[in-house]
Write a protein that holds these residues in place. Structure first.
Motif, PDB file in Angstrom:
ATOM      1  N   VAL A   1      -3.066  -4.568 -29.045  1.00 29.35           N
ATOM      2  CA  VAL A   1      -3.037  -3.487 -28.060  1.00 29.35           C
ATOM      3  C   VAL A   1      -3.816  -3.937 -26.818  1.00 29.35           C
ATOM      4  O   VAL A   1      -4.929  -4.457 -26.921  1.00 29.35           O
ATOM      5  CB  VAL A   1      -3.675  -2.203 -28.631  1.00 29.35           C
ATOM      6  N   LEU A   2      -3.223  -3.738 -25.638  1.00 29.05           N
ATOM      7  CA  LEU A   2      -3.902  -3.993 -24.371  1.00 29.05           C
ATOM      8  C   LEU A   2      -3.928  -2.709 -23.547  1.00 29.05           C
ATOM      9  O   LEU A   2      -3.096  -1.817 -23.727  1.00 29.05           O
ATOM     10  CB  LEU A   2      -3.200  -5.092 -23.568  1.00 29.05           C
ATOM     11  N   ARG A   3      -4.884  -2.634 -22.644  1.00 31.79           N
ATOM     12  CA  ARG A   3      -5.036  -1.467 -21.780  1.00 31.79           C
ATOM     13  C   ARG A   3      -4.411  -1.743 -20.424  1.00 31.79           C
ATOM     14  O   ARG A   3      -4.727  -2.738 -19.774  1.00 31.79           O
ATOM     15  CB  ARG A   3      -6.521  -1.129 -21.624  1.00 31.79           C
ATOM     16  N   ASP A   4      -3.506  -0.876 -19.987  1.00 32.15           N
ATOM     17  CA  ASP A   4      -2.919  -0.970 -18.657  1.00 32.15           C
ATOM     18  C   ASP A   4      -3.930  -0.536 -17.602  1.00 32.15           C
ATOM     19  O   ASP A   4      -4.805   0.295 -17.877  1.00 32.15           O
ATOM     20  CB  ASP A   4      -1.692  -0.060 -18.530  1.00 32.15           C
ATOM     21  N   VAL A   5      -3.767  -1.050 -16.397  1.00 28.91           N
ATOM     22  CA  VAL A   5      -4.567  -0.585 -15.261  1.00 28.91           C
ATOM     23  C   VAL A   5      -3.800   0.533 -14.558  1.00 28.91           C
ATOM     24  O   VAL A   5      -2.812   0.283 -13.865  1.00 28.91           O
ATOM     25  CB  VAL A   5      -4.855  -1.728 -14.270  1.00 28.91           C
ATOM     26  N   ASP A   6      -4.236   1.761 -14.773  1.00 34.94           N
ATOM     27  CA  ASP A   6      -3.644   2.909 -14.096  1.00 34.94           C
ATOM     28  C   ASP A   6      -4.676   3.682 -13.283  1.00 34.94           C
ATOM     29  O   ASP A   6      -4.355   4.209 -12.223  1.00 34.94           O
ATOM     30  CB  ASP A   6      -2.991   3.852 -15.113  1.00 34.94           C
TER      31      ASP A   6
ATOM     32  N   ALA B   1      -5.942  -0.247  -3.496  1.00 35.15           N
ATOM     33  CA  ALA B   1      -5.117  -0.205  -4.702  1.00 35.15           C
ATOM     34  C   ALA B   1      -4.073  -1.318  -4.680  1.00 35.15           C
ATOM     35  O   ALA B   1      -3.798  -1.961  -5.702  1.00 35.15           O
ATOM     36  CB  ALA B   1      -4.443   1.162  -4.830  1.00 35.15           C
ATOM     37  N   ALA B   2      -3.498  -1.572  -3.504  1.00 33.64           N
ATOM     38  CA  ALA B   2      -2.519  -2.655  -3.387  1.00 33.64           C
ATOM     39  C   ALA B   2      -3.185  -4.013  -3.599  1.00 33.64           C
ATOM     40  O   ALA B   2      -2.584  -4.924  -4.186  1.00 33.64           O
ATOM     41  CB  ALA B   2      -1.838  -2.599  -2.026  1.00 33.64           C
ATOM     42  N   ALA B   3      -4.424  -4.161  -3.129  1.00 33.89           N
ATOM     43  CA  ALA B   3      -5.146  -5.419  -3.351  1.00 33.89           C
ATOM     44  C   ALA B   3      -5.396  -5.634  -4.839  1.00 33.89           C
ATOM     45  O   ALA B   3      -5.286  -6.769  -5.341  1.00 33.89           O
ATOM     46  CB  ALA B   3      -6.467  -5.404  -2.586  1.00 33.89           C
ATOM     47  N   LEU B   4      -5.723  -4.579  -5.559  1.00 30.00           N
ATOM     48  CA  LEU B   4      -5.901  -4.699  -7.008  1.00 30.00           C
ATOM     49  C   LEU B   4      -4.580  -5.039  -7.691  1.00 30.00           C
ATOM     50  O   LEU B   4      -4.543  -5.869  -8.609  1.00 30.00           O
ATOM     51  CB  LEU B   4      -6.471  -3.392  -7.572  1.00 30.00           C
ATOM     52  N   ALA B   5      -3.499  -4.412  -7.243  1.00 27.12           N
ATOM     53  CA  ALA B   5      -2.184  -4.719  -7.810  1.00 27.12           C
ATOM     54  C   ALA B   5      -1.801  -6.163  -7.559  1.00 27.12           C
ATOM     55  O   ALA B   5      -1.270  -6.851  -8.449  1.00 27.12           O
ATOM     56  CB  ALA B   5      -1.134  -3.771  -7.229  1.00 27.12           C
TER      57      ALA B   5
ATOM     58  N   PRO C   1      -5.214   3.387  -0.455  1.00 25.65           N
ATOM     59  CA  PRO C   1      -3.939   2.718  -0.776  1.00 25.65           C
ATOM     60  C   PRO C   1      -3.995   1.209  -0.566  1.00 25.65           C
ATOM     61  O   PRO C   1      -3.425   0.450  -1.358  1.00 25.65           O
ATOM     62  CB  PRO C   1      -2.947   3.394   0.177  1.00 25.65           C
ATOM     63  N   GLY C   2      -4.690   0.754   0.471  1.00 27.08           N
ATOM     64  CA  GLY C   2      -4.801  -0.679   0.689  1.00 27.08           C
ATOM     65  C   GLY C   2      -5.590  -1.373  -0.402  1.00 27.08           C
ATOM     66  O   GLY C   2      -5.234  -2.480  -0.838  1.00 27.08           O
TER      67      GLY C   2
ATOM     68  N   PRO D   1       0.818  -1.218   0.000  1.00 20.61           N
ATOM     69  CA  PRO D   1       0.000   0.000   0.000  1.00 20.61           C
ATOM     70  C   PRO D   1       0.853   1.269   0.000  1.00 20.61           C
ATOM     71  O   PRO D   1       1.836   1.379   0.734  1.00 20.61           O
ATOM     72  CB  PRO D   1      -0.808  -0.117   1.303  1.00 20.61           C
ATOM     73  N   GLY D   2       0.463   2.198  -0.856  1.00 21.86           N
ATOM     74  CA  GLY D   2       1.172   3.462  -0.961  1.00 21.86           C
ATOM     75  C   GLY D   2       2.343   3.443  -1.914  1.00 21.86           C
ATOM     76  O   GLY D   2       2.900   4.501  -2.236  1.00 21.86           O
ATOM     77  N   ARG D   3       2.716   2.239  -2.407  1.00 23.95           N
ATOM     78  CA  ARG D   3       3.853   2.130  -3.322  1.00 23.95           C
ATOM     79  C   ARG D   3       3.459   1.634  -4.705  1.00 23.95           C
ATOM     80  O   ARG D   3       4.268   1.711  -5.634  1.00 23.95           O
ATOM     81  CB  ARG D   3       4.914   1.191  -2.729  1.00 23.95           C
ATOM     82  N   VAL D   4       2.268   1.101  -4.828  1.00 21.04           N
ATOM     83  CA  VAL D   4       1.815   0.592  -6.121  1.00 21.04           C
ATOM     84  C   VAL D   4       0.455   1.202  -6.460  1.00 21.04           C
ATOM     85  O   VAL D   4      -0.349   1.496  -5.579  1.00 21.04           O
ATOM     86  CB  VAL D   4       1.712  -0.948  -6.145  1.00 21.04           C
ATOM     87  N   LYS D   5       0.232   1.373  -7.748  1.00 19.70           N
ATOM     88  CA  LYS D   5      -1.067   1.813  -8.259  1.00 19.70           C
ATOM     89  C   LYS D   5      -1.578   3.059  -7.542  1.00 19.70           C
ATOM     90  O   LYS D   5      -2.752   3.174  -7.189  1.00 19.70           O
ATOM     91  CB  LYS D   5      -2.090   0.676  -8.169  1.00 19.70           C
TER      92      LYS D   5
END
Length: 214
Positions: A179-184, A34-38, A31-32, A18-22
């Motif tokens: 072509v693929l779509r990134d998750v941002d 987002a980290a779970a999605l990552a 943040p938590g 959490p807080g370092r990805v996505k």
């Protein structure tokens, strides 16, 4: 693709902390979350890679492995420096080719897409991303990767075009992947989840967060 035509499959990724990805997913996600999605995206990617015949599979990781890492991978630490240097160093782990590198941002990746690489007479394989970057880079001779990747500006709208042009200007026969779509962003997450295979970890996580009001 004939079985074993890929010598090495590389997955370059960050530990889902959490807080370092996505971070672009926050808000609306915490943040938590987002980290779970990552973590879900990374786990889906790793399990897809396991389904593809290859002599060796390597997770090139910034951080430490966790319970999301299935058996069947070597783990190597990412080298310091910009993304171009880290990608070049990842290919340096390959003692022979062809080798394919993918990231952790496209959990809709399928084994069938990866199986388009290798054994088809091309020198390189390029998977463009919808945001202007790229989701896959394959090189028949990994020793050439450093010269092909170093100096390419990363995380810009022109990154993919510049990298693709580098391959062509080196005289390589390039096979273009879909072509693929990134998750941002949250919109990316919803769109990509809709394209993931049934039962994917990423789609399930997006759905669970939606039920929670995210």
């Amino acid at each position: 693709m004939s079985a074993g035509s890929l010598a090495t499959l590389l997955v370059i990724a960050k530990e889902p902390v959490p807080g370092r990805v996505k971070t672009r997913l926050t808000p609306p996600y915490t943040p938590g979350e987002a980290a779970a999605l990552a973590e879900a995206a990374l786990a889906d990617t790793l399990h897809t890679v396991l389904r593809v015949p290859a002599r060796r599979r390597v997770l090139v990781l910034a951080g430490a492995p966790g319970p999301w890492l299935p058996p069947g991978f070597d783990v190597a630490a990412q080298r310091a420096g910009g993304l171009d240097e880290r990608i070049a160093a990842a290919f340096g782990l390959c003692d022979r080719g062809p080798a394919l590198l993918v990231g952790m941002d496209t959990p809709q990746l399928t084994a069938e897409l990866v199986e388009e690489v290798g054994g088809d007479g091309h020198d390189a394989w390029f998977g463009p991303a919808a945001d202007g970057g790229f989701w896959a880079l394959g090189i028949a001779e990994p020793a050439r990767a450093a010269a092909l990747v170093r100096g390419v500006p990363m995380s810009t709208r022109d990154t993919g075009a510049i990298q693709r042009r580098r391959l062509a200007e080196a005289g390589l026969r390039v096979s273009d992947l879909p072509v693929l779509r990134d998750v941002d962003t949250a919109a990316d997450a919803a769109e990509v989840a809709a394209r993931c295979a049934a039962g994917s970890r990423f789609a399930a996580t997006v759905a669970a967060l939606a039920r929670a009001g995210r």
